[in-house]
Each structure stands twice: as C-alpha cells, then as structure tokens.
Design an enzyme around this catalytic site. Structure first.
Site, PDB file in Angstrom:
ATOM      1  N   LYS A 171     -48.802 -15.088-131.680  1.00 36.01           N
ATOM      2  CA  LYS A 171     -48.383 -14.968-130.284  1.00 36.01           C
ATOM      3  C   LYS A 171     -49.446 -14.362-129.371  1.00 36.01           C
ATOM      4  CE  LYS A 171     -44.673 -15.303-128.613  1.00 36.01           C
ATOM      5  NZ  LYS A 171     -43.372 -14.685-128.857  1.00 36.01           N
ATOM      6  N   GLU A 217     -45.000 -10.933-116.915  1.00 35.41           N
ATOM      7  CA  GLU A 217     -43.591 -10.606-117.157  1.00 35.41           C
ATOM      8  C   GLU A 217     -43.233  -9.261-116.527  1.00 35.41           C
ATOM      9  OE1 GLU A 217     -42.298 -12.014-121.403  1.00 35.41           O
ATOM     10  OE2 GLU A 217     -44.400 -11.459-121.453  1.00 35.41           O
ATOM     11  N   HIS A 236     -37.032 -28.600-107.559  1.00 33.96           N
ATOM     12  CA  HIS A 236     -36.005 -28.444-108.603  1.00 33.96           C
ATOM     13  C   HIS A 236     -36.634 -28.332-109.995  1.00 33.96           C
ATOM     14  CE1 HIS A 236     -33.137 -29.952-105.504  1.00 33.96           C
ATOM     15  NE2 HIS A 236     -34.160 -30.731-105.192  1.00 33.96           N
ATOM     16  N   SER A 278     -47.907  -9.981-130.491  1.00 33.53           N
ATOM     17  CA  SER A 278     -46.577  -9.611-130.972  1.00 33.53           C
ATOM     18  C   SER A 278     -46.751  -8.771-132.225  1.00 33.53           C
ATOM     19  CB  SER A 278     -45.785 -10.877-131.283  1.00 33.53           C
ATOM     20  OG  SER A 278     -44.786 -10.597-132.240  1.00 33.53           O
TER      21      SER A 278
END
Ligand code: ARG
Length: 454
Positions: free
Chosen positions: A283, A290, A156, A277
C-alpha cells in the site's frame, strides 16, 4: 494567589473554578499582541497626561522586559492569573510596584481581548492570503506544464466531455482567487480598533482613541463601545471564509485521492507525501489528502461553535465569548497546515497523460460535438440532441465507439452528416473547438494563463 480583581471578595477562588475559568492555557499565544496593545495604550495615556510621561516610560520599559522574558522562555504563565492579560499585568506590577497598576487605566479586559484577537487575526489572515496565493501559483505552473494533456471532464462523476487537464486545474486557481478576496474583505472588518471602549460604556478619562489607532495601524476606530466589546462577527467571518476555502481543498483532495487510485491511475502521488500500511506491504496511501479532507470537518465544526457561542448572547461582553479562541486558533492552525503541505506536494504530482487520454476514448465524450455539428447545419438543438442520442444507442447496441462508425452508418440518422464529421468528433478538435469565453480550448486556456501571469 491574590487576584487583581480581588478587592470586593472575601473568599479565595476555588481551585476547580480557577481550572474551569482559565484561558491562559490557550490564550498565551496572544502575548505579543497584548504587549503591543498595552504599549500603544500607555503611550497614549502619557501623551494625554492621564499618567505622567515618566510613568509611561517606566511601564513601556517593563513591558519590553516582559517581552524579552517570554521570548527567551523564562516567563512563567500562571493558571491562577487566569488569562494572558492578567499574567502580563501582574508581572508588570511585580516589577514596578503600584505604578504598574496604571497600565489598566481607561481600559478593561473586554476591549483588551477584542484588540488582541484583532491584532492576532490581522497577521494570520495576511499569512493565510500569502499561502493561498502560493498555492494558486502552483496551479498555474501545473496548468502550463500540462497544457497538452486532454482528460475526460466529469459531471455526476460520469465521463462527460473532453477537457484540458490545465483547464481543470485552473478551476482551483479560480476558487482560490475567491478565497483570497473573501479573506481580504474579512480583513477590512478585522482592522478596526476596539480599545478605548473600556468595559462597555467608554471612559470619563480624556483618552485619544484615534492616536492609539494610528500607533497600531488601524485604519478605523469602532463607533459604538457596546458593540466593540461584544462583537465577534469577524471571528465568525474568518472561520466561515476558512470553511469555504476548506470546501475547495477537500474537493481537490477527493479528486486526487480518486485519481491516484488503481481504478483511475490518472496521477501518481510523490512517495515522500504518502504513507504505507502497517499490514499491507503493497500500500501507498494518500494520507495527506485524506487528512485535508477530514480536517475540513473540523473547520466546519469550529464555525458551528462560534456561531452557537454567539447566538442570543445579550449585550455586551459575556464570558461565553472566551470560548471563541479555541475554534479560532484551531482554524488558523488547520488552514495553514493544509495549505502548507499542499503547496509542497502538488508540484511533485505526476500526471499520467496516456491514461487520461485513453479515458477520453470511451464513453461517447464527443456526442455533444456531433449534436453541435448538426446545429451548425441548421437543425434545432432539441432534434440534434435526439438524433445524436439515437446514434449513441446504435453504437452501444453494436458495441462501437462514435469514431468506429462509417459515413453510411451515420447518414442513416441524418443526411446532413458529411464526411467532415470525423474531424469534429475527434477528441482534440472537440477540445480545441471550445473557444467560447472561459471554455476549455487550448487557445482560451492559454489566454487565461497569460492574463494571470501579467
Ligand atoms: N479571558 C477573557 C476572554 O478571553 C478576557 C476577558 C475577560 N473579561 C472579563 N470581564 N472577565 O474573553
């Protein structure tokens, strides 16, 4: 342009229709297999004296020239010629004259295209299997290198029990093993010769399909000509197997994206495999992961496409089936690209052992070990579970960890608890105690690694 099938037509095909019905813009990638299939077919036609040996030799020479032209980039594929099969056949007729037209004896594009896809997919599945095997090796070497690292195992997405990082990584090794098995299984059904089914009924000409199968290294020949030209199960199976593979890659991607976040900090991704970024200078984004996660959706979409294309199609061949190729090709490209980049990236991931181990300290990860300790002293598991639950509640109320408790405090919950309990609720002993087959103890994980490597 004059069509090879133009005999019964009195009007030229509309340009819009040519553009709408063509497949050459994507099926040209089958050219190598189309030529290989034609070469075997013509060899058989000559051997069976359906055409003369000289004619067969001429056609094969022509096909070889066409192969060289395509390889060197000189060959011009034309949209007016619809698909890869007719582009190559037209080029042959242009080269040889009417003899070239003998190539299509005793076959149709329906069995021809089925053959081409099977030949193509056979190669692609073998390549995919090789890539998956490479990725499995990466997981084994990561598991070996990190054999001493303990991390929280999750259920979980809540800290559950301490496990070896190696054990977690080897979970992916097992998943990928099933992927290999699925692809191999699929390969068995791809590896069946459809050629010689002709349009759908077979042919009156004395062909030898088993000889063609031998030439093209097919271990089996299709049994029913109607089925052979209308079957795309193997395409659906390949995309389904790819979808399951992509489940695995997406779960890995998701975990590593989380682990790479400031919140977890379990891993550092290699700079060369992350991107910046355009606005936020600080970043470092996990784009490779992704995109792998995102491309999973694309492969599932391809699966839905092929299933829906084939649904309710009356037998035998229908032009709808031309739509099988783009989802198939896209799946092949996507799967290979994802595997390829992960194979390069994963060996460079840094695992932050200290952070992972620190994360095992909080969250009562060894509570189950306390319960199992009581079980070993004869307490029924349900009671042991409840006693331990009360200990945990006491710890939460008093802002303590399990290991902060002293023996007197613990004894209030059960006088079966002895001083050796502190041994059992340490994270290291907890992990090492999981000696059940397939468990996370160092001993069992090493056994697995040894078995994998032998
Ligand atoms: N381009 C077609 C396909 O991919 C080849 C088979 C065409 N057959 C036909 N009867 N029109 O399905």
């Amino acid at each position: 342009m004059k069509k090879l099938w133009g005999g019964r037509f009195s009007a030229q095909t509309e340009k819009t229709v040519e553009g709408f019905t063509e497949s050459i813009s994507f099926d040209s990638r089958l050219w190598k297999y189309d030529i290989a299939g034609s070469t075997a077919h013509v060899t058989m036609l000559g051997r069976q004296k359906i055409i003369s040996k000289q004619e067969a030799a001429l056609i094969i020479k022509g096909l070889n020239e066409i192969r060289a032209e395509i390889e060197s980039g000189k060959f011009k594929f034309s949209q007016a010629l619809e698909d890869v099969h007719m582009n190559i056949e037209s080029a042959l007729i242009k080269k040889l004259g009417p003899v070239g037209g003998k190539i299509h004896t005793a076959r149709s594009r329906n069995d021809q295209v089925a053959l081409d896809i099977r030949l193509y997919l056979r190669d692609q599945i073998s390549e995919a299997i090789q890539l998956i095997k490479k990725l499995r090796k990466v997981f084994v070497s990561l598991a070996e290198k990190n054999i001493d690292t303990i991390m929280p195992g999750y259920t979980h997405l809540q800290r559950a029990q301490p496990v070896l990082l190696s054990h977690h990584l080897l979970a992916y090794f097992e998943m990928l093993g099933r992927d290999v098995a699925r692809f191999e299984d699929c390969l068995g059904r791809v590896n069946v010769l459809p050629l010689g089914s002709a349009a759908l009924a077979g042919t009156t000409l004395p062909i030898d399909r088993h000889y063609v199968a031998k030439l093209l290294k097919f271990p089996a020949v299709s049994e029913n000509s109607i089925d052979a030209v209308s079957d795309r199960d193997f395409v659906a199976e390949f995309i389904a197997s790819s979808s399951i593979l992509m489940i695995h890659l997406s779960r890995l991607s998701e975990e590593f994206i989380l682990w790479n976040s400031e919140e977890f900090k379990f891993i550092d991704l290699p700079d060369a495999f992350t991107t910046g970024s355009s606005i936020m200078p600080q970043k470092k984004n996990p784009d490779v992961l992704e995109l792998t996660r995102g491309k999973t959706g694309r492969v599932y979409g391809n699966l839905m496409s092929i299933l829906t294309i084939m649904k309710s199609l009356p037998l035998a061949y229908n032009r709808d089936m031309q739509e099988d190729k783009e989802p198939l090709f896209d799946t092949v490209d996507t799967v290979k690209a994802c595997l390829g980049v992960l194979i390069e990236m994963l060996p460079l991931v840094r695992f932050n052992r200290k952070v992972m181990e620190k994360a095992t300290a909080a969250g009562f990860l060894t509570a189950t070990d306390l319960a199992e300790y009581l079980v070993k002293k004869g307490v029924p598991f349900r009671d042991a579970h409840s006693i331990t639950g009360r200990v945990v509640k006491y710890c939460i109320d008093n802002n303590k960890k399990l290991t902060d408790m002293d023996l007197d405090e613990l004894k209030q919950f059960s006088d079966l608890i002895g001083k050796d309990i502190f041994h059992y609720i340490s994270v290291e002993v907890s992990v090492d105690g999981k000696k059940s087959y397939g468990g996370t103890s160092r001993e069992k994980v090493l056994v697995r690694i040894r078995k994998i490597k032998s």
